[in-house]
Write an enzyme that holds these catalytic residues in place. Structure first.
Site, mmCIF file in Angstrom:
data_model
loop_
_atom_site.group_PDB
_atom_site.id
_atom_site.type_symbol
_atom_site.label_atom_id
_atom_site.label_comp_id
_atom_site.label_asym_id
_atom_site.label_seq_id
_atom_site.Cartn_x
_atom_site.Cartn_y
_atom_site.Cartn_z
ATOM 1 N N ILE A 1 40.975 50.863 49.181
ATOM 2 C CA ILE A 1 41.682 49.971 50.105
ATOM 3 C C ILE A 1 43.180 50.277 50.051
ATOM 4 C CG2 ILE A 1 42.066 47.535 50.733
ATOM 5 C CD1 ILE A 1 39.054 48.334 50.751
ATOM 6 N N THR B 1 49.140 37.353 45.307
ATOM 7 C CA THR B 1 50.447 37.399 45.956
ATOM 8 C C THR B 1 50.774 38.726 46.631
ATOM 9 O OG1 THR B 1 51.355 38.036 43.817
ATOM 10 C CG2 THR B 1 51.434 35.688 44.389
ATOM 11 N N SER C 1 34.687 46.628 42.096
ATOM 12 C CA SER C 1 35.133 47.862 42.755
ATOM 13 C C SER C 1 33.962 48.823 42.903
ATOM 14 C CB SER C 1 36.214 48.538 41.901
ATOM 15 O OG SER C 1 36.439 49.863 42.341
ATOM 16 N N ASN D 1 40.737 38.049 41.199
ATOM 17 C CA ASN D 1 41.148 39.275 41.896
ATOM 18 C C ASN D 1 42.144 40.122 41.104
ATOM 19 O OD1 ASN D 1 41.958 40.926 44.472
ATOM 20 N ND2 ASN D 1 43.867 39.980 43.770
ATOM 21 N N LYS E 1 34.884 47.016 35.731
ATOM 22 C CA LYS E 1 34.358 46.603 37.043
ATOM 23 C C LYS E 1 32.829 46.524 37.028
ATOM 24 C CE LYS E 1 38.307 46.020 39.101
ATOM 25 N NZ LYS E 1 38.716 44.677 39.548
ATOM 26 N N TYR F 1 38.602 51.348 33.613
ATOM 27 C CA TYR F 1 38.533 50.583 34.863
ATOM 28 C C TYR F 1 37.077 50.425 35.311
ATOM 29 C CZ TYR F 1 39.696 49.305 39.712
ATOM 30 O OH TYR F 1 39.794 48.675 40.927
ATOM 31 N N SER F 2 36.341 51.530 35.267
ATOM 32 C CA SER F 2 34.941 51.521 35.695
ATOM 33 C C SER F 2 34.111 50.574 34.834
ATOM 34 C CB SER F 2 34.411 52.952 35.605
ATOM 35 O OG SER F 2 33.046 52.962 35.836
HETATM 36 N N1 LIG Z 1 43.138 48.876 46.161
HETATM 37 C C1 LIG Z 1 41.932 49.359 46.016
HETATM 38 O O1 LIG Z 1 41.601 50.444 46.510
HETATM 39 C C2 LIG Z 1 40.886 48.571 45.259
HETATM 40 C C3 LIG Z 1 39.557 49.017 45.343
HETATM 41 C C4 LIG Z 1 38.567 48.314 44.681
HETATM 42 C C5 LIG Z 1 38.893 47.192 43.943
HETATM 43 N N2 LIG Z 1 40.178 46.787 43.875
HETATM 44 C C6 LIG Z 1 40.449 45.611 43.070
HETATM 45 O O2 LIG Z 1 41.022 44.594 43.886
HETATM 46 C C7 LIG Z 1 41.927 43.806 43.114
HETATM 47 C C8 LIG Z 1 43.291 43.791 43.793
HETATM 48 O O3 LIG Z 1 43.739 45.131 43.919
HETATM 49 P P1 LIG Z 1 45.071 45.524 44.716
HETATM 50 O O4 LIG Z 1 44.893 46.910 45.162
HETATM 51 O O5 LIG Z 1 45.410 44.468 45.696
HETATM 52 O O6 LIG Z 1 46.104 45.509 43.490
HETATM 53 P P2 LIG Z 1 47.687 45.389 43.472
HETATM 54 O O7 LIG Z 1 48.255 45.605 44.852
HETATM 55 O O8 LIG Z 1 48.134 46.272 42.374
HETATM 56 O O9 LIG Z 1 47.916 43.840 43.076
HETATM 57 C C9 LIG Z 1 47.477 43.394 41.834
HETATM 58 C C10 LIG Z 1 47.700 41.902 41.710
HETATM 59 O O10 LIG Z 1 47.217 41.495 40.410
HETATM 60 C C11 LIG Z 1 48.275 40.857 39.685
HETATM 61 N N3 LIG Z 1 48.173 41.154 38.266
HETATM 62 C C12 LIG Z 1 48.177 42.373 37.662
HETATM 63 N N4 LIG Z 1 48.098 42.245 36.323
HETATM 64 C C13 LIG Z 1 48.066 40.904 36.070
HETATM 65 C C14 LIG Z 1 47.997 40.123 34.886
HETATM 66 N N5 LIG Z 1 47.952 40.697 33.666
HETATM 67 N N6 LIG Z 1 47.992 38.785 35.003
HETATM 68 C C15 LIG Z 1 48.027 38.192 36.221
HETATM 69 N N7 LIG Z 1 48.091 38.867 37.372
HETATM 70 C C16 LIG Z 1 48.115 40.216 37.300
HETATM 71 C C17 LIG Z 1 49.555 41.400 40.282
HETATM 72 O O11 LIG Z 1 50.626 40.512 40.003
HETATM 73 P P3 LIG Z 1 52.175 41.056 40.063
HETATM 74 O O12 LIG Z 1 52.503 41.183 41.530
HETATM 75 O O13 LIG Z 1 52.961 40.013 39.385
HETATM 76 O O14 LIG Z 1 52.191 42.381 39.376
HETATM 77 C C18 LIG Z 1 49.155 41.496 41.765
HETATM 78 O O15 LIG Z 1 49.285 40.227 42.377
HETATM 79 C C19 LIG Z 1 41.946 44.423 41.722
HETATM 80 O O16 LIG Z 1 41.053 43.727 40.884
HETATM 81 C C20 LIG Z 1 41.451 45.829 41.959
HETATM 82 O O17 LIG Z 1 40.851 46.373 40.823
HETATM 83 C C21 LIG Z 1 41.189 47.447 44.509
#
Ligand SMILES: NC(=O)c1ccc[n+]([C@@H]2O[C@H](COP(=O)([O-])OP(=O)(O)OC[C@H]3O[C@@H](n4cnc5c(N)ncnc54)[C@H](OP(=O)(O)O)[C@@H]3O)[C@@H](O)[C@H]2O)c1
Length: 273
Positions: A214, A28, A156, A104, A173, A169-170
């Site tokens: 990202i 979302t 990641s 995700n 992942k 986290y590491s």
């Molecule tokens: N951003 C980066 O640089 C990056 C880099 C590498 C990998 N990633 C990975 O990509 C994925 C998405 O990252 P993002 O940056 O888009 O994160 P984000 O903006 O923080 O969004 C996280 C999403 O996960 C949901 N979520 C968190 N905890 C949850 C739980 N306990 N149960 C169900 N849903 C949960 C959140 O729901 P709510 O909205 O309800 O909180 C939100 O929809 C993650 O797995 C992250 O580790 C991100």
């Protein structure tokens, strides 16, 4: 015959996922929202999971409905095995099937090793790794029964390189890499045993995508000076965009990506090579 499957998919273009139902956990906002949009734009019916932020979930739902796309939203804590199973059941009951699962949802709780609490360790592992396992486990039973499916785990770059302050986290992942490979092997084996592994079909594939840094809210807590340092390590000299990760997920989710399984797809601007 496999070539015919591919040609059909290319010809179908924007509707390559038509008739497919996708669950995107954490679908979302951030990367997950971009994945939900990309899958929906290519014809899939999308069910987006979220943890607690209903307002953001409804906002995306409204945004997509303006484009004539209906998306269902599902609240659940992927840190709970029971809720993972409940969500898979809910999506199948609502849409009649589940073809694509994108694990995700993810969180961070950064601390150096010596300062990390038991709770910070366990909660990150529970959401990022165990959540993907329990959700995939429930989805796999259904996919084997149907004889096809796609699982994409969002890992990641930190799972490939490690990082100071991110041992939990590491580890979560990196764990997704092992989960992806074992699940890929087991899914193919289960299909074969059920007599459903087809040389011409979509079958079941399981892959991981490993994004670099990202631009999402997840990076909001990272100081600008640190982000500058990160940008300096990226050959393409910038952070990535959620859409650039979503594009790879959409590619892997297609029926035509039927000979790719157990792989890690990096989307990191060349930061790790
Ligand atoms: N951003 C980066 O640089 C990056 C880099 C590498 C990998 N990633 C990975 O990509 C994925 C998405 O990252 P993002 O940056 O888009 O994160 P984000 O903006 O923080 O969004 C996280 C999403 O996960 C949901 N979520 C968190 N905890 C949850 C739980 N306990 N149960 C169900 N849903 C949960 C959140 O729901 P709510 O909205 O309800 O909180 C939100 O929809 C993650 O797995 C992250 O580790 C991100």
């Amino acid at each position: 015959m496999a070539t015919i499957v591919n040609e059909q998919a290319y010809a179908e273009g924007q509707s390559e996922l038509k008739g497919r139902v996708a669950l995107v956990t954490g679908g979302t906002r951030g990367i997950g929202a971009a994945i939900s949009r990309a899958l929906a734009a290519h014809g899939a019916t999308v069910a987006a999971g979220y943890g607690s932020n209903r307002e953001r979930a409804e906002k995306l739902q409204t945004e997509l409905s303006r484009d004539g796309i209906a998306m269902s939203i599902h609240q659940s804590d992927v840190g709970s095995a029971e809720e993972c199973r409940r969500t898979i059941g809910e999506v199948i009951e609502r849409h009649g099937r589940l073809d694509i699962l994108v694990n995700n949802a993810g969180i961070t709780a950064d601390r150096t090793v010596l300062k990390m609490s038991d709770e910070d360790w366990h909660k990150v592992l529970a959401v990022n790794l165990s959540g993907a396992f329990f959700t995939a486990q429930a989805a796999l039973a259904h996919m084997v029964e149907r004889g096809s499916g796609r699982v994409v785990n969002i890992s990641s770059i930190i799972g490939q390189t490690g990082n100071i302050g991110q041992v939990n986290y590491s580890a979560s992942k990196s764990g997704l890499f092992g989960l992806t490979m074992s699940l890929a092997k087991e899914a193919a084996f289960a299909l074969k045993r059920a007599g459903k592994l087809s040389p011409h079909g979509a079958n079941i594939t399981v892959n991981a995508v490993a994004p670099g840094f990202i631009e999402t809210e997840m990076l909001e807590s990272v100081p600008e000076k640190v982000l500058d340092g990160i940008r300096a390590q990226v050959p393409l000299d910038r952070l990535g965009r959620p859409e650039e990760v979503a594009r790879v997920v959409r590619f892997l989710a297609a029926d035509a990506s039927s000979y790719i399984t157990g792989q890690v797809w990096a989307v990191n601007g060349g930061m790790e090579m």
